[in-house]
Design an enzyme around this catalytic site. Structure first.
Site, PDB file in Angstrom:
ATOM      1  N   ARG A   1       0.870  -1.175   0.000  1.00  0.00           N
ATOM      2  CA  ARG A   1       0.000   0.000   0.000  1.00  0.00           C
ATOM      3  C   ARG A   1       0.905   1.222   0.000  1.00  0.00           C
ATOM      4  O   ARG A   1       2.095   1.139   0.316  1.00  0.00           O
ATOM      5  CB  ARG A   1      -0.894   0.013   1.244  1.00  0.00           C
ATOM      6  CG  ARG A   1      -2.011  -1.001   1.156  1.00  0.00           C
ATOM      7  CD  ARG A   1      -2.828  -1.044   2.425  1.00  0.00           C
ATOM      8  NE  ARG A   1      -3.593   0.180   2.651  1.00  0.00           N
ATOM      9  CZ  ARG A   1      -4.298   0.419   3.747  1.00  0.00           C
ATOM     10  NH1 ARG A   1      -4.320  -0.480   4.731  1.00  0.00           N
ATOM     11  NH2 ARG A   1      -4.984   1.532   3.884  1.00  0.00           N
ATOM     12  N   HIS A   2       0.373   2.378  -0.329  1.00  0.00           N
ATOM     13  CA  HIS A   2       1.103   3.635  -0.201  1.00  0.00           C
ATOM     14  C   HIS A   2       1.469   3.833   1.273  1.00  0.00           C
ATOM     15  O   HIS A   2       0.865   3.214   2.171  1.00  0.00           O
ATOM     16  CB  HIS A   2       0.217   4.788  -0.674  1.00  0.00           C
ATOM     17  CG  HIS A   2      -1.132   4.754  -0.015  1.00  0.00           C
ATOM     18  ND1 HIS A   2      -1.357   5.242   1.249  1.00  0.00           N
ATOM     19  CD2 HIS A   2      -2.305   4.217  -0.428  1.00  0.00           C
ATOM     20  CE1 HIS A   2      -2.614   5.042   1.578  1.00  0.00           C
ATOM     21  NE2 HIS A   2      -3.224   4.413   0.583  1.00  0.00           N
TER      22      HIS A   2
ATOM     23  N   HIS B   1      -3.705   0.484  -3.235  1.00  0.00           N
ATOM     24  CA  HIS B   1      -4.564   0.887  -2.110  1.00  0.00           C
ATOM     25  C   HIS B   1      -5.233  -0.343  -1.487  1.00  0.00           C
ATOM     26  O   HIS B   1      -5.315  -1.399  -2.122  1.00  0.00           O
ATOM     27  CB  HIS B   1      -5.620   1.864  -2.606  1.00  0.00           C
ATOM     28  CG  HIS B   1      -5.028   3.027  -3.346  1.00  0.00           C
ATOM     29  ND1 HIS B   1      -4.764   4.225  -2.744  1.00  0.00           N
ATOM     30  CD2 HIS B   1      -4.617   3.154  -4.643  1.00  0.00           C
ATOM     31  CE1 HIS B   1      -4.231   5.060  -3.635  1.00  0.00           C
ATOM     32  NE2 HIS B   1      -4.138   4.429  -4.792  1.00  0.00           N
TER      33      HIS B   1
ATOM     34  N   GLU C   1      -7.772   3.779  -5.958  1.00  0.00           N
ATOM     35  CA  GLU C   1      -8.574   3.185  -4.877  1.00  0.00           C
ATOM     36  C   GLU C   1     -10.063   3.163  -5.242  1.00  0.00           C
ATOM     37  O   GLU C   1     -10.526   3.937  -6.103  1.00  0.00           O
ATOM     38  CB  GLU C   1      -8.338   3.970  -3.563  1.00  0.00           C
ATOM     39  CG  GLU C   1      -9.084   3.458  -2.333  1.00  0.00           C
ATOM     40  CD  GLU C   1      -8.899   1.966  -2.026  1.00  0.00           C
ATOM     41  OE1 GLU C   1      -9.030   1.129  -2.945  1.00  0.00           O
ATOM     42  OE2 GLU C   1      -8.656   1.625  -0.853  1.00  0.00           O
TER      43      GLU C   1
ATOM     44  N   ARG D   1      -0.513   9.693  -3.362  1.00  0.00           N
ATOM     45  CA  ARG D   1       0.116   8.932  -2.272  1.00  0.00           C
ATOM     46  C   ARG D   1       0.866   7.695  -2.772  1.00  0.00           C
ATOM     47  O   ARG D   1       1.832   7.264  -2.144  1.00  0.00           O
ATOM     48  CB  ARG D   1      -0.919   8.576  -1.193  1.00  0.00           C
ATOM     49  CG  ARG D   1      -2.178   7.858  -1.662  1.00  0.00           C
ATOM     50  CD  ARG D   1      -3.225   7.937  -0.545  1.00  0.00           C
ATOM     51  NE  ARG D   1      -4.451   7.162  -0.749  1.00  0.00           N
ATOM     52  CZ  ARG D   1      -5.503   7.582  -1.442  1.00  0.00           C
ATOM     53  NH1 ARG D   1      -5.456   8.748  -2.063  1.00  0.00           N
ATOM     54  NH2 ARG D   1      -6.590   6.838  -1.524  1.00  0.00           N
TER      55      ARG D   1
ATOM     56  N   ASN E   1      -5.534   8.849   6.058  1.00  0.00           N
ATOM     57  CA  ASN E   1      -5.494   7.653   6.918  1.00  0.00           C
ATOM     58  C   ASN E   1      -5.401   8.078   8.382  1.00  0.00           C
ATOM     59  O   ASN E   1      -6.068   7.522   9.257  1.00  0.00           O
ATOM     60  CB  ASN E   1      -4.279   6.762   6.621  1.00  0.00           C
ATOM     61  CG  ASN E   1      -4.308   6.101   5.258  1.00  0.00           C
ATOM     62  OD1 ASN E   1      -3.275   5.910   4.629  1.00  0.00           O
ATOM     63  ND2 ASN E   1      -5.505   5.737   4.785  1.00  0.00           N
TER      64      ASN E   1
END
Ligand code: F6P
Length: 413
Positions: free
Chosen positions: A181-182, A316, A251, A231, A188
Protein backbone atom coordinates in the site's frame (compact mmCIF):
# COMPACT_ATOMS: atom_id res chain seq x y z
CA UNK A 1 -12.75 -27.73 -7.45
CA UNK A 2 -9.60 -29.84 -7.60
CA UNK A 3 -10.29 -33.54 -8.02
CA UNK A 4 -7.02 -34.31 -6.21
CA UNK A 5 -8.36 -32.58 -3.05
CA UNK A 6 -11.43 -34.85 -3.17
CA UNK A 7 -9.21 -37.89 -3.76
CA UNK A 8 -7.20 -36.97 -0.64
CA UNK A 9 -10.44 -36.75 1.36
CA UNK A 10 -11.08 -40.38 0.47
CA UNK A 11 -7.51 -41.58 0.75
CA UNK A 12 -5.38 -39.33 2.88
CA UNK A 13 -2.03 -40.95 2.08
CA UNK A 14 -0.80 -40.75 -1.49
CA UNK A 15 1.12 -44.06 -1.40
CA UNK A 16 2.68 -44.53 -4.83
CA UNK A 17 1.98 -44.17 -8.56
CA UNK A 18 0.34 -47.62 -8.41
CA UNK A 19 -2.86 -45.90 -7.29
CA UNK A 20 -3.16 -44.31 -10.74
CA UNK A 21 -2.88 -47.52 -12.79
CA UNK A 22 -5.79 -47.45 -15.24
CA UNK A 23 -6.13 -51.26 -15.05
CA UNK A 24 -6.67 -51.36 -11.26
CA UNK A 25 -10.45 -51.56 -10.89
CA UNK A 26 -10.82 -50.62 -7.20
CA UNK A 27 -8.50 -47.62 -7.38
CA UNK A 28 -10.04 -46.41 -10.63
CA UNK A 29 -13.45 -46.57 -8.93
CA UNK A 30 -12.16 -44.50 -6.02
CA UNK A 31 -10.79 -41.85 -8.40
CA UNK A 32 -14.11 -41.80 -10.23
CA UNK A 33 -15.94 -41.20 -6.93
CA UNK A 34 -13.59 -38.30 -6.16
CA UNK A 35 -14.34 -36.81 -9.60
CA UNK A 36 -18.08 -37.18 -9.01
CA UNK A 37 -17.83 -35.46 -5.61
CA UNK A 38 -16.03 -32.55 -7.25
CA UNK A 39 -18.65 -32.44 -10.03
CA UNK A 40 -21.42 -32.24 -7.46
CA UNK A 41 -19.72 -29.37 -5.67
CA UNK A 42 -19.30 -27.55 -9.01
CA UNK A 43 -23.03 -28.01 -9.60
CA UNK A 44 -23.78 -26.65 -6.11
CA UNK A 45 -21.52 -23.65 -6.74
CA UNK A 46 -23.32 -22.89 -10.02
CA UNK A 47 -26.80 -23.33 -8.60
CA UNK A 48 -26.00 -20.87 -5.81
CA UNK A 49 -25.69 -18.09 -8.39
CA UNK A 50 -22.11 -18.27 -9.63
CA UNK A 51 -21.46 -18.14 -13.38
CA UNK A 52 -18.34 -20.27 -13.74
CA UNK A 53 -17.13 -23.39 -11.95
CA UNK A 54 -13.77 -25.01 -12.66
CA UNK A 55 -13.47 -28.78 -12.40
CA UNK A 56 -9.72 -29.30 -12.24
CA UNK A 57 -8.77 -32.89 -12.99
CA UNK A 58 -7.33 -35.30 -15.53
CA UNK A 59 -10.18 -36.35 -17.84
CA UNK A 60 -7.95 -38.38 -20.12
CA UNK A 61 -10.42 -40.90 -21.55
CA UNK A 62 -13.40 -40.32 -23.81
CA UNK A 63 -15.62 -42.08 -21.25
CA UNK A 64 -14.53 -39.73 -18.45
CA UNK A 65 -15.26 -36.70 -20.64
CA UNK A 66 -18.59 -38.12 -21.77
CA UNK A 67 -19.77 -38.51 -18.17
CA UNK A 68 -18.80 -34.94 -17.27
CA UNK A 69 -20.33 -33.55 -20.46
CA UNK A 70 -23.62 -35.39 -20.00
CA UNK A 71 -23.93 -34.51 -16.32
CA UNK A 72 -23.47 -30.77 -16.81
CA UNK A 73 -25.13 -30.23 -20.18
CA UNK A 74 -27.86 -32.84 -20.44
CA UNK A 75 -28.80 -33.37 -16.80
CA UNK A 76 -28.24 -29.84 -15.46
CA UNK A 77 -28.51 -27.67 -18.58
CA UNK A 78 -25.18 -25.79 -18.28
CA UNK A 79 -22.63 -25.07 -21.02
CA UNK A 80 -19.35 -26.90 -20.62
CA UNK A 81 -15.94 -25.92 -21.97
CA UNK A 82 -13.04 -28.37 -21.86
CA UNK A 83 -9.56 -26.90 -21.50
CA UNK A 84 -6.75 -29.24 -22.44
CA UNK A 85 -3.19 -28.26 -21.48
CA UNK A 86 -0.43 -29.84 -23.50
CA UNK A 87 3.27 -29.81 -22.68
CA UNK A 88 5.75 -31.85 -24.69
CA UNK A 89 8.84 -29.77 -24.07
CA UNK A 90 11.27 -31.95 -22.03
CA UNK A 91 12.89 -29.00 -20.22
CA UNK A 92 9.52 -27.49 -19.25
CA UNK A 93 8.26 -30.90 -18.12
CA UNK A 94 11.34 -31.38 -15.96
CA UNK A 95 10.79 -27.93 -14.41
CA UNK A 96 7.14 -28.75 -13.75
CA UNK A 97 8.04 -32.09 -12.12
CA UNK A 98 10.51 -30.35 -9.82
CA UNK A 99 7.85 -27.78 -8.81
CA UNK A 100 5.31 -30.53 -8.14
CA UNK A 101 7.55 -32.73 -6.01
CA UNK A 102 8.68 -29.71 -4.04
CA UNK A 103 5.23 -28.27 -3.33
CA UNK A 104 2.54 -30.93 -3.80
CA UNK A 105 1.39 -32.46 -0.49
CA UNK A 106 1.34 -35.92 -2.08
CA UNK A 107 5.14 -35.89 -2.10
CA UNK A 108 5.68 -34.25 1.27
CA UNK A 109 8.60 -35.85 3.12
CA UNK A 110 9.44 -38.21 0.24
CA UNK A 111 13.02 -38.47 -0.94
CA UNK A 112 13.21 -36.08 -3.96
CA UNK A 113 14.74 -38.55 -6.39
CA UNK A 114 12.21 -41.27 -5.43
CA UNK A 115 9.42 -38.70 -5.70
CA UNK A 116 10.58 -37.65 -9.19
CA UNK A 117 10.70 -41.27 -10.32
CA UNK A 118 7.25 -41.95 -8.87
CA UNK A 119 5.72 -38.84 -10.45
CA UNK A 120 7.04 -39.84 -13.87
CA UNK A 121 5.46 -43.29 -13.48
CA UNK A 122 2.16 -41.66 -12.43
CA UNK A 123 2.25 -39.46 -15.54
CA UNK A 124 3.04 -42.57 -17.64
CA UNK A 125 -0.23 -44.16 -16.45
CA UNK A 126 -2.14 -41.11 -17.64
CA UNK A 127 -0.28 -41.09 -20.97
CA UNK A 128 -1.12 -44.77 -21.39
CA UNK A 129 -4.84 -44.18 -20.75
CA UNK A 130 -5.04 -40.92 -22.73
CA UNK A 131 -7.36 -40.74 -25.73
CA UNK A 132 -7.01 -37.62 -27.89
CA UNK A 133 -9.75 -35.07 -27.34
CA UNK A 134 -11.26 -35.10 -30.81
CA UNK A 135 -14.94 -35.32 -29.85
CA UNK A 136 -16.72 -33.12 -32.38
CA UNK A 137 -19.55 -31.89 -30.15
CA UNK A 138 -17.55 -30.58 -27.14
CA UNK A 139 -16.55 -26.92 -26.95
CA UNK A 140 -12.84 -26.96 -26.14
CA UNK A 141 -9.61 -25.03 -26.00
CA UNK A 142 -6.29 -26.81 -26.38
CA UNK A 143 -3.30 -24.83 -25.16
CA UNK A 144 0.39 -25.62 -25.43
CA UNK A 145 1.64 -24.28 -22.11
CA UNK A 146 5.13 -23.55 -23.46
CA UNK A 147 4.54 -22.04 -26.90
CA UNK A 148 1.11 -20.69 -25.78
CA UNK A 149 -0.25 -21.88 -29.12
CA UNK A 150 -4.02 -22.29 -28.78
CA UNK A 151 -6.71 -24.06 -30.74
CA UNK A 152 -10.36 -23.28 -30.07
CA UNK A 153 -13.37 -25.35 -31.07
CA UNK A 154 -17.05 -24.33 -30.79
CA UNK A 155 -16.35 -21.33 -28.53
CA UNK A 156 -19.28 -18.94 -28.30
CA UNK A 157 -20.47 -16.13 -26.06
CA UNK A 158 -18.86 -13.69 -23.67
CA UNK A 159 -17.78 -16.11 -20.92
CA UNK A 160 -16.10 -18.60 -23.25
CA UNK A 161 -14.29 -15.91 -25.25
CA UNK A 162 -13.14 -14.35 -21.95
CA UNK A 163 -11.71 -17.72 -20.88
CA UNK A 164 -9.84 -17.83 -24.18
CA UNK A 165 -8.37 -14.38 -23.54
CA UNK A 166 -7.57 -15.29 -19.92
CA UNK A 167 -5.68 -18.45 -20.94
CA UNK A 168 -3.57 -16.38 -23.30
CA UNK A 169 -2.16 -14.53 -20.30
CA UNK A 170 -1.33 -17.50 -18.06
CA UNK A 171 2.28 -18.48 -17.62
CA UNK A 172 3.58 -21.79 -16.37
CA UNK A 173 6.90 -20.21 -15.33
CA UNK A 174 7.59 -19.59 -11.63
CA UNK A 175 7.31 -15.90 -10.74
CA UNK A 176 7.33 -13.48 -7.82
CA UNK A 177 5.19 -10.38 -7.34
CA UNK A 178 5.52 -7.65 -4.72
CA UNK A 179 2.72 -5.49 -3.36
CA UNK A 180 2.58 -2.55 -1.00
CA UNK A 181 0.00 0.00 0.00
CA UNK A 182 1.10 3.64 -0.20
CA UNK A 183 2.71 5.07 2.93
CA UNK A 184 0.28 6.32 5.57
CA UNK A 185 -1.60 9.34 4.14
CA UNK A 186 -2.94 12.40 5.94
CA UNK A 187 -6.45 11.01 5.36
CA UNK A 188 -5.49 7.65 6.92
CA UNK A 189 -4.30 9.52 10.00
CA UNK A 190 -7.70 11.14 10.57
CA UNK A 191 -9.70 8.08 9.50
CA UNK A 192 -11.06 9.52 6.24
CA UNK A 193 -11.54 7.40 3.14
CA UNK A 194 -10.84 8.05 -0.55
CA UNK A 195 -9.56 11.41 -1.77
CA UNK A 196 -6.08 12.27 -3.03
CA UNK A 197 -4.27 13.17 0.18
CA UNK A 198 -0.49 13.45 0.50
CA UNK A 199 1.63 11.24 2.73
CA UNK A 200 1.88 11.93 6.46
CA UNK A 201 5.36 12.40 7.94
CA UNK A 202 5.33 8.71 8.87
CA UNK A 203 4.14 7.82 5.36
CA UNK A 204 7.12 9.69 3.90
CA UNK A 205 9.43 7.73 6.18
CA UNK A 206 7.86 4.52 4.91
CA UNK A 207 8.46 5.64 1.30
CA UNK A 208 12.16 6.10 2.10
CA UNK A 209 12.40 2.80 3.97
CA UNK A 210 10.59 0.97 1.17
CA UNK A 211 12.97 2.39 -1.44
CA UNK A 212 16.01 1.45 0.67
CA UNK A 213 14.72 -2.08 1.21
CA UNK A 214 13.64 -2.71 -2.37
CA UNK A 215 16.81 -1.18 -3.86
CA UNK A 216 18.96 -3.33 -1.58
CA UNK A 217 17.15 -6.47 -2.75
CA UNK A 218 18.54 -5.93 -6.29
CA UNK A 219 15.49 -7.56 -7.85
CA UNK A 220 16.35 -8.32 -11.50
CA UNK A 221 14.38 -6.33 -14.12
CA UNK A 222 12.09 -4.87 -11.45
CA UNK A 223 9.14 -2.74 -12.67
CA UNK A 224 6.91 -0.62 -10.47
CA UNK A 225 3.21 0.03 -11.06
CA UNK A 226 1.40 2.72 -9.06
CA UNK A 227 -2.07 4.23 -9.24
CA UNK A 228 -2.65 7.77 -10.49
CA UNK A 229 -3.03 9.09 -6.94
CA UNK A 230 -0.40 11.23 -5.24
CA UNK A 231 0.12 8.93 -2.27
CA UNK A 232 1.21 5.91 -4.37
CA UNK A 233 3.38 7.96 -6.74
CA UNK A 234 5.14 9.58 -3.75
CA UNK A 235 5.63 6.18 -2.12
CA UNK A 236 7.41 4.84 -5.22
CA UNK A 237 9.61 7.89 -5.76
CA UNK A 238 12.93 6.57 -4.44
CA UNK A 239 12.75 3.14 -6.02
CA UNK A 240 15.34 2.61 -8.75
CA UNK A 241 13.21 0.93 -11.42
CA UNK A 242 10.95 1.95 -14.29
CA UNK A 243 7.57 3.19 -13.02
CA UNK A 244 4.15 3.25 -14.67
CA UNK A 245 1.02 4.96 -13.33
CA UNK A 246 -2.10 2.91 -13.98
CA UNK A 247 -5.62 4.32 -13.46
CA UNK A 248 -7.02 0.81 -12.88
CA UNK A 249 -4.98 0.74 -9.64
CA UNK A 250 -6.78 3.79 -8.17
CA UNK A 251 -8.57 3.18 -4.88
CA UNK A 252 -12.24 2.17 -4.70
CA UNK A 253 -14.33 5.20 -5.62
CA UNK A 254 -16.49 5.88 -2.57
CA UNK A 255 -18.80 8.23 -4.53
CA UNK A 256 -20.78 10.52 -2.22
CA UNK A 257 -18.73 9.24 0.74
CA UNK A 258 -15.32 10.28 -0.67
CA UNK A 259 -13.47 12.27 1.97
CA UNK A 260 -15.70 11.20 4.87
CA UNK A 261 -14.66 9.19 7.91
CA UNK A 262 -16.63 6.09 8.85
CA UNK A 263 -18.11 8.12 11.70
CA UNK A 264 -19.29 10.79 9.23
CA UNK A 265 -20.76 8.09 6.99
CA UNK A 266 -22.80 6.83 9.91
CA UNK A 267 -23.87 10.39 10.70
CA UNK A 268 -24.89 11.41 7.13
CA UNK A 269 -25.75 8.09 5.44
CA UNK A 270 -26.61 5.54 8.17
CA UNK A 271 -28.77 3.48 5.79
CA UNK A 272 -25.96 3.26 3.17
CA UNK A 273 -23.45 2.39 5.88
CA UNK A 274 -25.64 -0.49 7.05
CA UNK A 275 -26.26 -1.76 3.51
CA UNK A 276 -22.51 -1.82 2.95
CA UNK A 277 -22.01 -3.88 6.11
CA UNK A 278 -24.73 -6.28 5.02
CA UNK A 279 -23.05 -7.08 1.68
CA UNK A 280 -19.69 -5.34 1.42
CA UNK A 281 -18.67 -7.29 -1.69
CA UNK A 282 -21.59 -6.14 -3.85
CA UNK A 283 -22.47 -2.81 -2.21
CA UNK A 284 -21.87 0.10 -4.59
CA UNK A 285 -21.45 3.61 -3.09
CA UNK A 286 -23.90 6.10 -4.68
CA UNK A 287 -21.94 7.57 -7.65
CA UNK A 288 -19.08 5.25 -6.75
CA UNK A 289 -17.94 1.64 -6.95
CA UNK A 290 -18.26 -1.77 -5.30
CA UNK A 291 -15.63 -4.48 -4.76
CA UNK A 292 -17.19 -6.37 -7.68
CA UNK A 293 -16.59 -3.28 -9.86
CA UNK A 294 -12.94 -3.25 -8.80
CA UNK A 295 -12.56 -6.94 -9.56
CA UNK A 296 -13.65 -6.17 -13.11
CA UNK A 297 -11.54 -3.05 -13.52
CA UNK A 298 -8.33 -4.81 -12.39
CA UNK A 299 -8.75 -7.73 -14.82
CA UNK A 300 -6.19 -6.29 -17.30
CA UNK A 301 -3.73 -5.73 -14.43
CA UNK A 302 -4.18 -9.35 -13.31
CA UNK A 303 -3.58 -10.53 -16.89
CA UNK A 304 -0.33 -8.56 -16.89
CA UNK A 305 0.76 -9.81 -13.45
CA UNK A 306 0.06 -13.42 -14.40
CA UNK A 307 2.74 -13.39 -17.04
CA UNK A 308 5.22 -11.07 -15.34
CA UNK A 309 8.01 -11.63 -12.89
CA UNK A 310 9.37 -9.11 -10.38
CA UNK A 311 6.74 -6.40 -10.48
CA UNK A 312 6.04 -4.20 -7.46
CA UNK A 313 2.47 -2.90 -7.33
CA UNK A 314 1.95 0.12 -5.07
CA UNK A 315 -1.76 0.66 -4.67
CA UNK A 316 -4.56 0.89 -2.11
CA UNK A 317 -6.34 -1.23 0.49
CA UNK A 318 -9.43 -2.31 -1.51
CA UNK A 319 -7.60 -2.77 -4.82
CA UNK A 320 -4.80 -4.81 -3.24
CA UNK A 321 -7.37 -7.00 -1.49
CA UNK A 322 -8.71 -7.89 -4.92
CA UNK A 323 -5.30 -8.45 -6.53
CA UNK A 324 -3.70 -10.44 -3.72
CA UNK A 325 -6.97 -12.29 -3.05
CA UNK A 326 -6.98 -13.43 -6.68
CA UNK A 327 -3.52 -15.01 -6.42
CA UNK A 328 -4.26 -16.50 -3.00
CA UNK A 329 -7.45 -18.12 -4.30
CA UNK A 330 -9.69 -16.29 -1.81
CA UNK A 331 -13.45 -16.58 -2.10
CA UNK A 332 -15.03 -13.32 -3.37
CA UNK A 333 -16.88 -12.89 -0.04
CA UNK A 334 -13.55 -12.91 1.85
CA UNK A 335 -11.91 -10.15 -0.21
CA UNK A 336 -13.43 -7.05 1.46
CA UNK A 337 -12.20 -8.20 4.87
CA UNK A 338 -8.65 -9.30 3.97
CA UNK A 339 -5.83 -7.81 6.04
CA UNK A 340 -3.58 -5.65 3.86
CA UNK A 341 -1.77 -3.53 6.46
CA UNK A 342 0.03 -0.26 5.80
CA UNK A 343 3.85 -0.13 5.87
CA UNK A 344 4.25 -3.74 4.81
CA UNK A 345 5.77 -5.32 1.69
CA UNK A 346 3.75 -8.34 0.61
CA UNK A 347 5.63 -10.88 -1.46
CA UNK A 348 3.56 -13.41 -3.42
CA UNK A 349 5.56 -16.19 -5.08
CA UNK A 350 4.36 -19.09 -7.16
CA UNK A 351 5.05 -22.54 -5.76
CA UNK A 352 3.79 -25.40 -7.88
CA UNK A 353 0.19 -24.63 -8.75
CA UNK A 354 -0.30 -22.35 -5.72
CA UNK A 355 1.11 -19.12 -4.35
CA UNK A 356 2.92 -18.45 -1.08
CA UNK A 357 2.45 -15.12 0.70
CA UNK A 358 4.96 -13.36 2.99
CA UNK A 359 4.46 -10.14 4.92
CA UNK A 360 7.58 -8.00 5.43
CA UNK A 361 6.61 -5.35 7.97
CA UNK A 362 8.85 -2.28 7.97
CA UNK A 363 9.36 -0.72 11.42
CA UNK A 364 7.56 2.59 10.90
CA UNK A 365 4.45 3.20 12.95
CA UNK A 366 1.14 3.82 11.23
CA UNK A 367 -2.58 3.73 11.91
CA UNK A 368 -4.62 0.63 11.28
CA UNK A 369 -7.31 1.14 8.63
CA UNK A 370 -9.04 -2.23 8.77
CA UNK A 371 -12.64 -2.02 9.92
CA UNK A 372 -13.93 -5.51 10.66
CA UNK A 373 -17.53 -6.48 10.00
CA UNK A 374 -19.65 -5.39 12.97
CA UNK A 375 -21.97 -7.88 14.63
CA UNK A 376 -25.02 -5.68 14.13
CA UNK A 377 -25.55 -4.76 10.46
CA UNK A 378 -29.20 -3.74 10.66
CA UNK A 379 -30.30 -0.30 9.43
CA UNK A 380 -31.81 0.66 12.79
CA UNK A 381 -28.72 -0.12 14.89
CA UNK A 382 -27.33 2.46 17.28
CA UNK A 383 -24.34 4.64 16.34
CA UNK A 384 -22.31 2.72 18.88
CA UNK A 385 -23.11 -0.60 17.23
CA UNK A 386 -22.33 0.78 13.77
CA UNK A 387 -18.99 2.26 14.84
CA UNK A 388 -17.84 -0.47 17.21
CA UNK A 389 -15.14 -1.83 14.84
CA UNK A 390 -13.84 1.50 13.49
CA UNK A 391 -10.06 1.50 14.08
CA UNK A 392 -8.49 4.26 16.18
CA UNK A 393 -7.24 7.40 14.39
CA UNK A 394 -6.09 10.93 15.18
CA UNK A 395 -8.08 14.17 15.14
CA UNK A 396 -5.60 16.26 13.08
CA UNK A 397 -3.95 15.21 9.77
CA UNK A 398 -0.32 15.18 10.80
CA UNK A 399 0.10 15.53 14.56
CA UNK A 400 3.86 14.85 14.26
CA UNK A 401 4.47 17.83 11.96
CA UNK A 402 2.07 20.13 13.90
CA UNK A 403 2.24 18.78 17.43
CA UNK A 404 0.20 21.53 19.17
CA UNK A 405 -0.73 20.06 22.53
CA UNK A 406 0.45 16.61 21.48
CA UNK A 407 -1.33 14.12 19.24
CA UNK A 408 -4.57 12.71 20.55
CA UNK A 409 -5.73 9.34 19.38
CA UNK A 410 -9.49 9.06 18.85
CA UNK A 411 -10.71 5.63 19.78
CA UNK A 412 -14.39 5.47 19.14
CA UNK A 413 -15.46 2.73 21.44
O1 F6P B 1 -9.11 3.73 4.52
C1 F6P B 1 -8.26 3.64 3.44
C2 F6P B 1 -8.98 3.12 2.20
O2 F6P B 1 -8.01 2.91 1.21
C3 F6P B 1 -10.10 4.05 1.68
O3 F6P B 1 -9.68 5.04 0.79
C4 F6P B 1 -11.05 3.08 1.06
O4 F6P B 1 -12.34 3.57 0.84
C5 F6P B 1 -11.00 1.99 2.09
O5 F6P B 1 -9.65 1.89 2.51
C6 F6P B 1 -11.45 0.65 1.58
O6 F6P B 1 -11.56 -0.19 2.70
P1 F6P B 1 -12.99 -0.71 3.15
O7 F6P B 1 -13.57 -1.31 1.90
O8 F6P B 1 -12.68 -1.71 4.20
O9 F6P B 1 -13.82 0.45 3.62
Amino acid sequence: MRVSDYRRKKLELYGTHEFFRPDHAANSALRLLATRDAMQDCAGWLSSGNTVAILDGCLVTKEQRREVFEYFTQQLGYRILFVECICEDPAALERNYQEVIQHNVDFLGMDPSLAAEDLKLKVAHYVHAWEPMDEKNYPRITIDTVSLEMRAHKITGHVETSVLGYLGSVTAKPHTLYFSRHGESEYNVIGKIGGDAVLSARGERYAQALATRINSMKIPDLRVLTSHLRRTIATARGIEAPQEHVAALNELDAGVCEGLSYEEMQEHYPQEFAWRDQDKLRYRYPWGESYVDIMQRVEPVIAELQQSNNILVISHQAVLRCLIGYFMDKKPEELPYMEVPLHTIIRVSSCGFNYRIEFIKLPIECVNTTRNKPVNCSANRTDNDALRTVPAHYDIPDPWRNPGNGPSLVQQH
